[in-house]
Write a protein that holds these residues in place. Structure first.
Motif, PDB file in Angstrom:
ATOM      1  N   GLU A 118       0.869  -1.103  -0.563  1.00  0.00           N
ATOM      2  CA  GLU A 118       0.291   0.331  -0.259  1.00  0.00           C
ATOM      3  C   GLU A 118       0.922   1.322   0.598  1.00  0.00           C
ATOM      4  N   LEU A 119       0.728   1.813  -1.287  1.00  0.00           N
ATOM      5  CA  LEU A 119       1.611   2.965  -1.325  1.00  0.00           C
ATOM      6  C   LEU A 119       0.749   4.463  -1.207  1.00  0.00           C
ATOM      7  N   SER A 120       1.013   5.334  -0.126  1.00  0.00           N
ATOM      8  CA  SER A 120      -0.477   6.709   0.217  1.00  0.00           C
ATOM      9  C   SER A 120       0.461   7.677   0.576  1.00  0.00           C
ATOM     10  N   GLY A 121      -0.235   8.933   0.300  1.00  0.00           N
ATOM     11  CA  GLY A 121       0.770  10.100   0.925  1.00  0.00           C
ATOM     12  C   GLY A 121      -0.272  11.276  -0.490  1.00  0.00           C
ATOM     13  N   ASP A 122       0.462  12.483  -0.042  1.00  0.00           N
ATOM     14  CA  ASP A 122       0.157  13.759  -0.895  1.00  0.00           C
ATOM     15  C   ASP A 122       0.714  14.455  -0.862  1.00  0.00           C
ATOM     16  N   GLY A 123       0.860  15.949  -1.651  1.00  0.00           N
ATOM     17  CA  GLY A 123       2.057  16.379  -2.499  1.00  0.00           C
ATOM     18  C   GLY A 123       2.086  15.749  -3.624  1.00  0.00           C
ATOM     19  N   LEU A 124       3.723  15.476  -3.650  1.00  0.00           N
ATOM     20  CA  LEU A 124       4.239  15.145  -4.498  1.00  0.00           C
ATOM     21  C   LEU A 124       3.708  12.720  -5.056  1.00  0.00           C
ATOM     22  N   MET A 125       3.327  12.781  -3.686  1.00  0.00           N
ATOM     23  CA  MET A 125       3.650  11.360  -3.697  1.00  0.00           C
ATOM     24  C   MET A 125       2.142  10.953  -4.130  1.00  0.00           C
ATOM     25  N   GLY A 126       1.124  12.070  -3.762  1.00  0.00           N
ATOM     26  CA  GLY A 126      -0.035  11.829  -4.299  1.00  0.00           C
ATOM     27  C   GLY A 126      -0.513  11.684  -5.743  1.00  0.00           C
ATOM     28  N   GLN A 127      -0.094  13.389  -6.391  1.00  0.00           N
ATOM     29  CA  GLN A 127       0.488  13.379  -7.439  1.00  0.00           C
ATOM     30  C   GLN A 127       0.967  12.270  -8.461  1.00  0.00           C
ATOM     31  N   ALA A 128       1.727  11.539  -8.477  1.00  0.00           N
ATOM     32  CA  ALA A 128       2.837  10.608  -8.847  1.00  0.00           C
ATOM     33  C   ALA A 128       1.414   9.636  -8.607  1.00  0.00           C
ATOM     34  N   LEU A 129       1.427   9.144  -7.422  1.00  0.00           N
ATOM     35  CA  LEU A 129       0.320   7.787  -7.854  1.00  0.00           C
ATOM     36  C   LEU A 129      -0.846   7.869  -8.658  1.00  0.00           C
ATOM     37  N   GLN A 130      -1.838   9.042  -8.720  1.00  0.00           N
ATOM     38  CA  GLN A 130      -2.314   9.211  -9.685  1.00  0.00           C
ATOM     39  C   GLN A 130      -1.998   9.127 -11.267  1.00  0.00           C
ATOM     40  N   HIS A 131      -0.942  10.095 -11.853  1.00  0.00           N
ATOM     41  CA  HIS A 131      -0.246   9.693 -12.277  1.00  0.00           C
ATOM     42  C   HIS A 131       0.357   8.863 -13.413  1.00  0.00           C
ATOM     43  N   GLU A 132       0.444   7.955 -12.534  1.00  0.00           N
ATOM     44  CA  GLU A 132       1.050   6.441 -12.853  1.00  0.00           C
ATOM     45  C   GLU A 132      -0.427   5.994 -13.167  1.00  0.00           C
ATOM     46  N   THR A 133      -0.735   5.940 -11.955  1.00  0.00           N
ATOM     47  CA  THR A 133      -1.929   4.680 -13.146  1.00  0.00           C
ATOM     48  C   THR A 133      -2.755   5.273 -13.642  1.00  0.00           C
ATOM     49  N   ASP A 134      -2.344   6.619 -14.184  1.00  0.00           N
ATOM     50  CA  ASP A 134      -3.635   6.837 -15.673  1.00  0.00           C
ATOM     51  C   ASP A 134      -3.029   6.912 -16.464  1.00  0.00           C
ATOM     52  N   HIS A 135      -1.122   6.315 -16.602  1.00  0.00           N
ATOM     53  CA  HIS A 135      -0.498   5.586 -17.845  1.00  0.00           C
ATOM     54  C   HIS A 135      -0.868   4.595 -17.634  1.00  0.00           C
ATOM     55  N   LEU A 136      -1.225   3.595 -15.962  1.00  0.00           N
ATOM     56  CA  LEU A 136      -0.759   2.053 -17.094  1.00  0.00           C
ATOM     57  C   LEU A 136      -2.274   1.650 -17.102  1.00  0.00           C
ATOM     58  N   ASP A 137      -3.611   3.278 -17.079  1.00  0.00           N
ATOM     59  CA  ASP A 137      -4.888   2.375 -17.617  1.00  0.00           C
ATOM     60  C   ASP A 137      -5.055   3.487 -19.195  1.00  0.00           C
ATOM     61  N   GLY A 138      -3.945   3.315 -19.845  1.00  0.00           N
ATOM     62  CA  GLY A 138      -3.348   4.534 -21.119  1.00  0.00           C
ATOM     63  C   GLY A 138      -3.813   5.614 -21.540  1.00  0.00           C
ATOM     64  N   HIS A 139      -3.746   6.375 -20.504  1.00  0.00           N
ATOM     65  CA  HIS A 139      -3.927   7.647 -19.655  1.00  0.00           C
ATOM     66  C   HIS A 139      -2.792   8.680 -20.177  1.00  0.00           C
ATOM     67  N   LEU A 140      -2.190   9.622 -20.771  1.00  0.00           N
ATOM     68  CA  LEU A 140      -1.719  10.700 -20.118  1.00  0.00           C
ATOM     69  C   LEU A 140      -1.825  11.815 -19.469  1.00  0.00           C
ATOM     70  N   TYR A 141      -1.338  12.652 -18.918  1.00  0.00           N
ATOM     71  CA  TYR A 141      -1.595  13.954 -18.072  1.00  0.00           C
ATOM     72  C   TYR A 141      -2.692  14.995 -18.741  1.00  0.00           C
ATOM     73  N   ILE A 142      -1.657  14.600 -20.034  1.00  0.00           N
ATOM     74  CA  ILE A 142      -2.869  16.174 -20.531  1.00  0.00           C
ATOM     75  C   ILE A 142      -4.470  16.265 -21.058  1.00  0.00           C
ATOM     76  N   GLU A 143      -4.598  15.206 -21.225  1.00  0.00           N
ATOM     77  CA  GLU A 143      -5.850  14.513 -21.800  1.00  0.00           C
ATOM     78  C   GLU A 143      -6.811  15.290 -20.269  1.00  0.00           C
ATOM     79  N   GLY A 144      -6.225  15.248 -18.877  1.00  0.00           N
ATOM     80  CA  GLY A 144      -6.793  15.881 -18.146  1.00  0.00           C
ATOM     81  C   GLY A 144      -7.018  17.210 -17.607  1.00  0.00           C
ATOM     82  N   LEU A 145      -5.856  17.751 -18.729  1.00  0.00           N
ATOM     83  CA  LEU A 145      -5.615  19.535 -18.992  1.00  0.00           C
ATOM     84  C   LEU A 145      -6.953  20.324 -19.334  1.00  0.00           C
ATOM     85  N   GLN A 146      -7.594  21.379 -18.449  1.00  0.00           N
ATOM     86  CA  GLN A 146      -8.956  22.475 -18.822  1.00  0.00           C
ATOM     87  C   GLN A 146      -8.530  21.872 -20.614  1.00  0.00           C
TER      88      GLN A 146
END
Length: 163
Positions: A118-146
């Motif tokens: 189990e990994l958890s965190g806020d700040g950079l860690m929280g952001q990294a966890l969301q970013h990397e799981t997005d990658h594994l689901d086939g999504h790049l961060y630019i898809e979530g931009l305004q």
């Protein structure tokens, strides 16, 4: 262990949903070693397997001097109100754009021996966890931009020398 080349925006492997890792299968240990070696380069916070061309559900992280990995991660929890944070990506080199992310995230998965992780965190860690799981689901961060930021990002990417 080998530092692997990063796949760049436009590579189809970055758009595919990654397959679960089969523990004990051939090459899984080598994949983890390569993920750890590649994320250890200074300035890297996380690296998903598909960013090195492997469509397997695994990522490594390098946050606050702690380097590790997780296999078959699932984003189990996010908390707080989403906040705009400057975000970049190794697969979109040279760019940072404001992206909404939850301030806290928790991911569950396993290690090479099948032990729960189990990994958890806020700040950079929280952001990294969301970013990397997005990658594994086939999504790049630019898809979530305004929308207006995404238009700017896509223009800048198309004009970049690596595109």
């Amino acid at each position: 262990m080998t530092e692997r080349q990063i796949r760049l925006f436009g590579d189809p492997v970055l758009r595919s949903v990654c397959d679960p890792v089969v523990l004990g299968s051939r090459g899984v240990t080598d994949l983890v070693d390569d993920l750890l070696e590649t994320v250890a380069v200074p300035g890297r916070a996380g690296l998903a397997a598909n960013q090195i061309g492997v469509s397997s559900r695994a990522f490594s992280y390098n946050v606050d001097g702690v380097i590790g990995y997780i296999l078959n991660p699932v984003l189990a929890e996010v908390q707080g109100e989403p906040e705009l944070v400057d975000e970049g990506c190794l697969s979109v080199p040279g760019f940072f754009f404001p992206r909404l992310r939850y301030p806290f995230a928790r991911v569950t998965g396993v290690d090479l021996d099948g032990n729960p992780v189990e990994l958890s965190g806020d700040g950079l860690m929280g952001q990294a966890l969301q970013h990397e799981t997005d990658h594994l689901d086939g999504h790049l961060y630019i898809e979530g931009l305004q929308p207006e930021v995404k238009r700017e990002a896509m223009r800048a990417i198309r004009e970049s020398p690596w595109y």
